[in-house]
Every structure is written in C-alpha cells, then in structure tokens.
Motif scaffolding. Sequence first.
Motif, mmCIF file in Angstrom:
data_model
loop_
_atom_site.group_PDB
_atom_site.id
_atom_site.type_symbol
_atom_site.label_atom_id
_atom_site.label_comp_id
_atom_site.label_asym_id
_atom_site.label_seq_id
_atom_site.Cartn_x
_atom_site.Cartn_y
_atom_site.Cartn_z
ATOM 1 N N UNK A 48 0.841 -1.208 0.000
ATOM 2 C CA UNK A 48 0.000 0.000 0.000
ATOM 3 C C UNK A 48 0.871 1.251 0.000
ATOM 4 N N UNK A 49 1.930 1.234 0.811
ATOM 5 C CA UNK A 49 2.839 2.385 0.862
ATOM 6 C C UNK A 49 3.423 2.673 -0.526
ATOM 7 N N UNK A 50 3.736 1.595 -1.255
ATOM 8 C CA UNK A 50 4.299 1.794 -2.598
ATOM 9 C C UNK A 50 3.313 2.502 -3.518
ATOM 10 N N UNK A 51 2.010 2.332 -3.226
ATOM 11 C CA UNK A 51 0.989 3.012 -4.044
ATOM 12 C C UNK A 51 0.688 4.422 -3.532
ATOM 13 N N UNK A 54 -1.074 5.571 2.906
ATOM 14 C CA UNK A 54 -0.602 5.363 4.288
ATOM 15 C C UNK A 54 -1.488 4.321 4.951
ATOM 16 N N UNK A 55 -1.026 3.828 6.098
ATOM 17 C CA UNK A 55 -1.736 2.711 6.734
ATOM 18 C C UNK A 55 -1.950 2.992 8.213
ATOM 19 N N UNK A 56 -3.063 2.487 8.740
ATOM 20 C CA UNK A 56 -3.147 2.285 10.178
ATOM 21 C C UNK A 56 -3.344 0.788 10.367
ATOM 22 N N UNK A 57 -2.421 0.218 11.138
ATOM 23 C CA UNK A 57 -2.250 -1.230 11.213
ATOM 24 C C UNK A 57 -2.944 -1.725 12.481
ATOM 25 N N UNK A 88 10.472 0.831 7.654
ATOM 26 C CA UNK A 88 10.372 2.275 7.477
ATOM 27 C C UNK A 88 9.014 2.636 6.860
ATOM 28 N N UNK A 89 7.962 2.034 7.425
ATOM 29 C CA UNK A 89 6.625 2.153 6.843
ATOM 30 C C UNK A 89 5.952 3.485 7.124
ATOM 31 N N UNK A 90 5.133 3.885 6.180
ATOM 32 C CA UNK A 90 4.268 5.055 6.394
ATOM 33 C C UNK A 90 3.001 4.530 7.066
ATOM 34 N N UNK A 91 3.108 4.232 8.335
ATOM 35 C CA UNK A 91 1.992 3.581 9.026
ATOM 36 C C UNK A 91 2.040 3.865 10.513
ATOM 37 N N UNK A 92 0.850 3.984 11.097
ATOM 38 C CA UNK A 92 0.695 4.005 12.549
ATOM 39 C C UNK A 92 -0.109 2.765 12.925
ATOM 40 N N UNK A 93 -0.623 2.750 14.161
ATOM 41 C CA UNK A 93 -1.450 1.602 14.544
ATOM 42 C C UNK A 93 -2.791 2.062 15.129
ATOM 43 N N UNK A 227 6.694 11.843 7.067
ATOM 44 C CA UNK A 227 6.888 10.384 7.041
ATOM 45 C C UNK A 227 5.549 9.616 7.020
ATOM 46 N N UNK A 228 4.447 10.359 6.935
ATOM 47 C CA UNK A 228 3.136 9.705 6.793
ATOM 48 C C UNK A 228 2.603 9.084 8.074
#
Length: 319
Positions: A48-51, A54-57, A88-93, A227-228
Amino acid sequence: MLRSLFISLSKSEWAKDQIMRWDFAWNMATRFVAGETLESAIEVVRTLNEKGINVTFDHLGEFTATPEEARKAAEDAIAMLDAIEEIDGRAGISIKLSQMGLLIDKSLCAEHLRMILQSAKTHGNFVRIDMEDATTVDDTLALYRQMRSEGFENVGVVLQSYLYRTEADMEVLLREAARVRLCKGAYKESPDVAYPKKADVDVNYDRLVDMMLEAATRHGAPRLSPDGRIPPLPAIATHDELRIANAKRVAEKLGLPKDALEFQMLYGIRRDLQEQLVAEGYPVRVYVPYGTQWYPYFMRRLAERPANVWFLLSNLLRE
Ligand SMILES: Cc1cc2nc3c(=O)[nH]c(=O)nc-3n(C[C@H](O)[C@H](O)[C@H](O)COP(=O)(O)OP(=O)(O)OC[C@H]3O[C@@H](n4cnc5c(N)ncnc54)[C@H](O)[C@@H]3O)c2cc1C
C-alpha cells in the motif's frame, strides 16, 4: 434487519465456532483481513505504501477476558510498531481498549496503553484508539484524556456519527486540539443512544465534518507529517462518496491545504476510490487488520453490506 442479525452473530461464540471452520468464510474474510500473521500483513503495508497509501495497522482482537491476554495484546501492538519501523513504513497503529483490558480493570488498561504510547513515541509514531460500542465511550475518552494529560501527543480517538452525543463530544475534543477520526459507527445501538435512520447518520456526519474542518483552520491546519505517520487533525473515515464530496467542498471553501485532512478507508473496500483520492493529491490511510481473531471484524463488514451476506450465503448453499 440483516445488519442487526450479523452484528448479533459477531458476538455469538456458537456462530463463531461454526463459521470459522468454513474454508470459504476465511477465503472471503481475506478480502477484508490482510492475513493471519504479522509477517504476511506487513507485506500488505509495504504494498500500500508503494501506491502512496498510508496505513493504520491493527492486530485483530477485542473483549479480552484475562489480564494475561490483555498484556499479550499490548505486546503485540508494540511488535507492530517495531515491524513498521523495520520496513520504514508510512503507518501508525489502531488499537481497541477492550483488547487491552478495559473491561477487566481500567488501571491495567491504562498501564498497557501507556506502554504502547511510550513505544510509539520512541519510534516517532502514532496510536489511534478505535471506538467500540456506546457503553465504552466514556471510559475510552477518559483514558485518551488521561494519556494526553500525561504528555502523550501521539494519540488520537474516534467518534461515531450515529450517536446523539457525538456533536457534544466533538465540540469539546476539537477545543482540546484532538486528532479525531470520524466514522459512522459499526455496532448495534439502541435508538435511545443512536440515530436509527441511515439518512440521519449521514446528515450528522456532514455536520461533524464541517466542525472538524473549521476547527482545523483555527488550530493552524496541522498537516500530515512528511513520514506519513502523524495524521492531520481531521480524519474522515468513510467509503461514502457523498460524504467525501462534502468534505472536499468544505475544505476547499475554508482554504485548507489538501494534506490538512486525511481520508481513511478499510482494507479491501473501494480500492478504486482510495487510488482516485491519492491521484487527486489527498492523503489516504487504509485500516489494515490482521490476525487470527478475524471473526467479529468480518461479521461487522458483512453487516454493512447485504451484497456481502448474499455472497457468503450462496457459497454456503453451494457447499
Ligand atoms: C478507517 C476506518 C476506521 C474505522 N474505525 C471504526 C471505529 O473505530 N469504530 C466504529 O464503530 N467503526 C469504525 N469504522 C467503521 C464505520 O463505522 C462504518 O461501519 C464503515 O466504514 C461503513 O460505513 P461507510 O462510512 O463506509 O458508509 P456506508 O454508507 O455504510 O457505505 C458507503 C459505501 O461504501 C461501501 N461499503 C461500505 N461498507 C462496505 C463493506 N463492508 N463491504 C463492501 N462495501 C462497503 C459501499 O459501496 C457503500 O455503498 C471505521 C471505518 C473506517 C473506514
């Protein structure tokens, strides 16, 4: 009617035992769930980050019954933060407090929340506290505020437009410069506390979005971090195109930059719309759940859309 049935089924241990045995139920659940293990799900985060998304995991689980399970859930949340850091993900939780022990002991839950927020702080990351059913709202907001008063700024909450009380909650939270995710609400609530008609939930949604966007201008329109990971103040969580169109219109009218708000959607739902919003230059965050406790989450996704239920039933009949 179907919505109520599937939300009731989400709480039934008997139905859980039956449905989790069906291979096709898991096959269908994988449309909404990124896998059973952290390793498989972190690959989804990467993709998803490559697209540009951003993510919430989220590690699935709720209503834990013992302090040991709640402790394990907190350790799993920290493992997610470590895994995000590693890629190094653009993600939180996102976490649920009933998973962290809210219904066992509030101070134990606070201890777990503090551990998770401390770890997130070390990684420069952000934790969103999901909102559960109406009986948990007061405790959830109280624990959120307790963490803010202890100095944690890397935490946000969720409000639901189906609750009558939300407008008042929103007003106070916005004054506190809270990072709020607004959704419609996924639980079965009594008409004493929630709008029974979808049209009213939608009207309230638009009204609440207006409040959030207006407050963002008052707070200097903080933007998505480069950093998203740290979201802007308003997070608009819906797949409803009319609600999204309203948010865009109001934000534009207020002169808000695109990255001073964020659209959020669930993994597996309206991928086309997710990509369209990214192409238009809006930050988009997708909620990516994983884990073996997928049953109640899956049932709530079925409840939201009759077409999903018919698909499941037709597979059952075929079998
Ligand atoms: C990022 C995120 C976080 C959330 N966090 C919470 C939370 O903390 N607490 C909580 O109570 N709820 C949460 N929800 C769920 C939310 O409350 C709604 O139940 C869910 O988003 C469906 O409502 P909708 O806004 O998409 O509008 P709807 O009017 O229900 O749906 C609009 C359109 O979206 C599509 N759609 C919606 N749901 C589905 C589905 N299951 N399958 C296929 N298509 C679908 C359809 O095209 C539908 O026409 C969250 C939702 C999102 C997106």
